[in-house]
Design a protein around this motif. Structure first.
Motif, PDB file in Angstrom:
ATOM      1  N   UNK A  74       0.477  -3.194   3.504  1.00  0.00           N
ATOM      2  CA  UNK A  74      -0.564  -2.172   3.474  1.00  0.00           C
ATOM      3  C   UNK A  74      -1.202  -1.940   4.841  1.00  0.00           C
ATOM      4  N   UNK A  75      -1.534  -0.680   5.102  1.00  0.00           N
ATOM      5  CA  UNK A  75      -2.129  -0.339   6.387  1.00  0.00           C
ATOM      6  C   UNK A  75      -3.409  -1.096   6.668  1.00  0.00           C
ATOM      7  N   UNK A  76      -4.173  -1.393   5.620  1.00  0.00           N
ATOM      8  CA  UNK A  76      -5.415  -2.134   5.823  1.00  0.00           C
ATOM      9  C   UNK A  76      -5.185  -3.527   6.367  1.00  0.00           C
ATOM     10  N   UNK A  77      -4.095  -4.169   5.946  1.00  0.00           N
ATOM     11  CA  UNK A  77      -3.768  -5.513   6.431  1.00  0.00           C
ATOM     12  C   UNK A  77      -3.341  -5.454   7.888  1.00  0.00           C
ATOM     13  N   UNK A  78      -2.508  -4.468   8.232  1.00  0.00           N
ATOM     14  CA  UNK A  78      -2.091  -4.306   9.629  1.00  0.00           C
ATOM     15  C   UNK A  78      -3.292  -4.005  10.513  1.00  0.00           C
ATOM     16  N   UNK A  79      -4.184  -3.159  10.025  1.00  0.00           N
ATOM     17  CA  UNK A  79      -5.372  -2.790  10.785  1.00  0.00           C
ATOM     18  C   UNK A  79      -6.267  -3.999  11.047  1.00  0.00           C
ATOM     19  N   UNK A  80      -6.308  -4.939  10.094  1.00  0.00           N
ATOM     20  CA  UNK A  80      -7.179  -6.110  10.232  1.00  0.00           C
ATOM     21  C   UNK A  80      -6.718  -7.066  11.316  1.00  0.00           C
ATOM     22  N   UNK A  81      -5.468  -6.936  11.763  1.00  0.00           N
ATOM     23  CA  UNK A  81      -4.944  -7.850  12.772  1.00  0.00           C
ATOM     24  C   UNK A  81      -4.499  -9.181  12.213  1.00  0.00           C
ATOM     25  N   UNK A  82      -4.362  -9.282  10.877  1.00  0.00           N
ATOM     26  CA  UNK A  82      -3.949 -10.550  10.269  1.00  0.00           C
ATOM     27  C   UNK A  82      -2.544 -10.954  10.689  1.00  0.00           C
ATOM     28  N   UNK A  83      -1.724  -9.979  11.067  1.00  0.00           N
ATOM     29  CA  UNK A  83      -0.370 -10.266  11.544  1.00  0.00           C
ATOM     30  C   UNK A  83      -0.311  -9.964  13.035  1.00  0.00           C
ATOM     31  N   UNK A  84       0.068 -10.969  13.827  1.00  0.00           N
ATOM     32  CA  UNK A  84       0.178 -10.809  15.278  1.00  0.00           C
ATOM     33  C   UNK A  84       1.618 -10.463  15.648  1.00  0.00           C
ATOM     34  N   UNK A  85       1.757  -9.624  16.653  1.00  0.00           N
ATOM     35  CA  UNK A  85       3.088  -9.230  17.131  1.00  0.00           C
ATOM     36  C   UNK A  85       3.283  -9.702  18.562  1.00  0.00           C
ATOM     37  N   UNK A  86       4.477 -10.250  18.840  1.00  0.00           N
ATOM     38  CA  UNK A  86       4.824 -10.748  20.169  1.00  0.00           C
ATOM     39  C   UNK A  86       6.188 -10.183  20.562  1.00  0.00           C
ATOM     40  N   UNK A  87       6.231  -9.243  21.538  1.00  0.00           N
ATOM     41  CA  UNK A  87       5.091  -8.726  22.303  1.00  0.00           C
ATOM     42  C   UNK A  87       4.185  -7.843  21.449  1.00  0.00           C
ATOM     43  N   UNK A  88       2.967  -7.566  21.927  1.00  0.00           N
ATOM     44  CA  UNK A  88       2.062  -6.700  21.172  1.00  0.00           C
ATOM     45  C   UNK A  88       2.700  -5.335  20.918  1.00  0.00           C
ATOM     46  N   UNK A  89       2.314  -4.713  19.847  1.00  0.00           N
ATOM     47  CA  UNK A  89       2.822  -3.379  19.537  1.00  0.00           C
ATOM     48  C   UNK A  89       2.412  -2.402  20.635  1.00  0.00           C
ATOM     49  N   UNK A  90       3.197  -1.352  20.859  1.00  0.00           N
ATOM     50  CA  UNK A  90       2.818  -0.344  21.848  1.00  0.00           C
ATOM     51  C   UNK A  90       1.424   0.210  21.562  1.00  0.00           C
ATOM     52  N   UNK A  91       0.713   0.584  22.605  1.00  0.00           N
ATOM     53  CA  UNK A  91      -0.673   1.049  22.462  1.00  0.00           C
ATOM     54  C   UNK A  91      -0.778   2.218  21.483  1.00  0.00           C
ATOM     55  N   UNK A  92       0.175   3.134  21.527  1.00  0.00           N
ATOM     56  CA  UNK A  92       0.114   4.300  20.647  1.00  0.00           C
ATOM     57  C   UNK A  92       0.213   3.882  19.182  1.00  0.00           C
TER      58      UNK A  92
END
Length: 477
Positions: free
Chosen positions: A292-310
């Protein structure tokens, strides 16, 4: 997360309405009790051996979007693992089989339309459905006549249609729908029922941007030339008898699912993704993110490397709509006070109340002598209900039912509700009119694919998963 539960022992871009008058919501995208022969927490396939294996694809999230993706990938011959944070599949499609006398839907409940992709799952299992037919509404509780959704009166202005000799004055930047309509001579007291339906299924007009309603006003004005009963509508809303969760059985067949595995970090590079969870790490060539978008928005899942700024910006602009859904059980069917209405009805709305909308969530259930009534509202008025205690929410819903039945002493025998905004694996029921929907689905790094972040129906969630899986298959080739 445990549900909140209270039992009583005694046409065009920008349109916000639901394609059918008095459909009255319940499009919440998705939740379900695990079916298809696996108990909660059980994995299928290679078990612990999966920790060291390289999968063709990992799907994160076992809601309708994730399972749609998993089915497509598995049918293409790929080795697929689904990782799910809950101890069940379905996400926000959740059939509760224990809290009341018969199965009921805490989340998504309706099949919206007669030709959407959900029907192939229904037909191959010969599941029974019930179509909403008898839908009625009043603007004010004291109004003498109920309006039928089958009648063109739904579009008529109670104080007479406004006249615009030239063009309809356009909304100003930042103007709310309520302010704009009042400025051009349409006060709330002259809203057609169609406008009240939009408020009950989206956001209220004091908050909703006028630009979202401008097209609806044009449509309503076109309808003024008609009167009497409308032609039968092709579009319809349907309930699956015995539980919506049944439709997911074909999607999970033969797919390995890791339950109770909460993803916290995703490392990705060319041709490889490592998914780290509280129950170990898994690796694959591609990943479908069906979270769900709300979970992604919360930052509960970290991405390495970080997702693109856009992409990060697009995720941060996802916005979820407050949704209240309370379910009351009665020992016998509630009969409307108005004798002109059918004794068994599908939807009734008293728009002067909060919650305003009621629907029968048990009609068509074989052998059931009672009745489950859903009480429903969205937007700011829904948030007012969610801010109450659980018992107070149910009391508010009961008062609406009492006014519908003309029985101030009416009592229910059971009740249940759920606040999806407090669910850590959802953080919202479904995206509202302010949610960003663009710039979210393009693959990242050729290995991360996306589904279901801003969908609001079961079929659109599943379809988004199928689409993401198709892109992932291209990458695997």
């Amino acid at each position: 997360m445990q549900p909140e539960d209270h039992r009583q022992a005694n046409r065009h871009e920008g349109s916000v309405s639901r394609r059918t008058v008095l459909g009255a919501g319940a499009a919440a995208a998705a939740g379900l009790l695990l079916t298809a022969g696996a108990s909660p927490g059980e994995s299928r396939g290679n078990g612990l051996g999966s920790l060291n294996r390289m999968w063709d694809a990992i799907v994160i999230g076992a809601g309708a979007a994730g399972l749609g993706a998993a089915r497509k990938l598995s049918d293409a011959g790929k080795q697929v693992l689904v990782i799910e944070a809950r101890d069940r599949i379905g996400g926000r499609m959740w059939t509760d089989r224990t809290s009341l006398s018969i199965p009921h839907e805490r989340g998504g409940e309706l099949v919206h339309g007669h030709n959407v992709s959900t029907w192939d799952l229904i037909r191959q299992q010969n599941l029974k459905t019930h179509r909403w037919e008898d839908k009625f509404a009043k603007i004010n509780t004291g109004d003498s006549v109920w309006n039928s959704a089958k009648d063109f009166d739904t579009f008529h202005f109670p104080q007479g249609a406004p006249s615009f000799p030239g063009e309809i004055p356009r909304p100003m930047v930042g103007e709310s729908a309520e302010t704009w309509l009042a400025r051009i001579g349409i006060p709330r007291s002259n809203y057609p029922i169609y406008f009240w339906v939009i408020e009950g299924d989206s956001e209220q007009f004091d908050v909703l941007p006028a630009t979202r309603v401008a097209g609806e006003l044009e449509f309503v004005l076109e309808m003024q030339q008609y009167s009497g009963e409308m032609p039968p509508e092709e579009y319809g809303d349907y309930r699956v008898i015995g539980g919506y969760d049944q439709v997911l059985r074909p999607l999970v067949r033969g797919v390995e699912i890791r339950h109770s595995s909460v993803v916290h970090t995703i490392e990705y590079r060319k041709n490889r993704v490592d998914v780290h969870t509280n129950n170990g790490s898994f690796k694959s060539r591609v990943v479908v993110m069906a979270v769900p978008g709300g979970v992604l928005k919360s930052g509960a899942i970290k991405f390495d490397p970080p997702l693109p700024d856009a992409r990060r910006t697009a995720i941060d602009e996802i916005s979820y709509l407050p949704v209240f859904k309370g379910i009351l059980e009665f020992a016998e069917p509630v009969v409307p006070a108005d004798p002109t209405l059918p004794r068994r009805w599908d939807v009734a709305a008293l728009f002067s109340e909060n919650p305003p909308t009621l629907w029968d969530a048990s009609l068509g259930t074989p052998g059931y002598k009672g009745q489950l009534i859903v009480t429903w509202m969205t937007g700011g008025k829904a948030q007012e209900l969610l801010d109450l205690t659980v018992a107070e929410r149910h009391q508010a819903g009961l008062e609406t039912v009492r006014k519908f039945a003309g029985d101030p002493g009416l009592k229910h025998v059971g009740a249940t509700t759920y606040d999806w905004s407090k669910d850590r694996f959802a953080l919202g029921a479904y995206p509202g009119p302010f949610s960003r929907r663009s710039g979210l689905s393009d693959p990242v790094g050729g290995v991360l694919f996306w589904a279901g972040m801003t969908t609001s129906t079961i079929h659109s969630s599943r379809d988004s998963g199928t689409k993401a899986a198709t892109l992932a298959l291209d990458a695997l080739r």
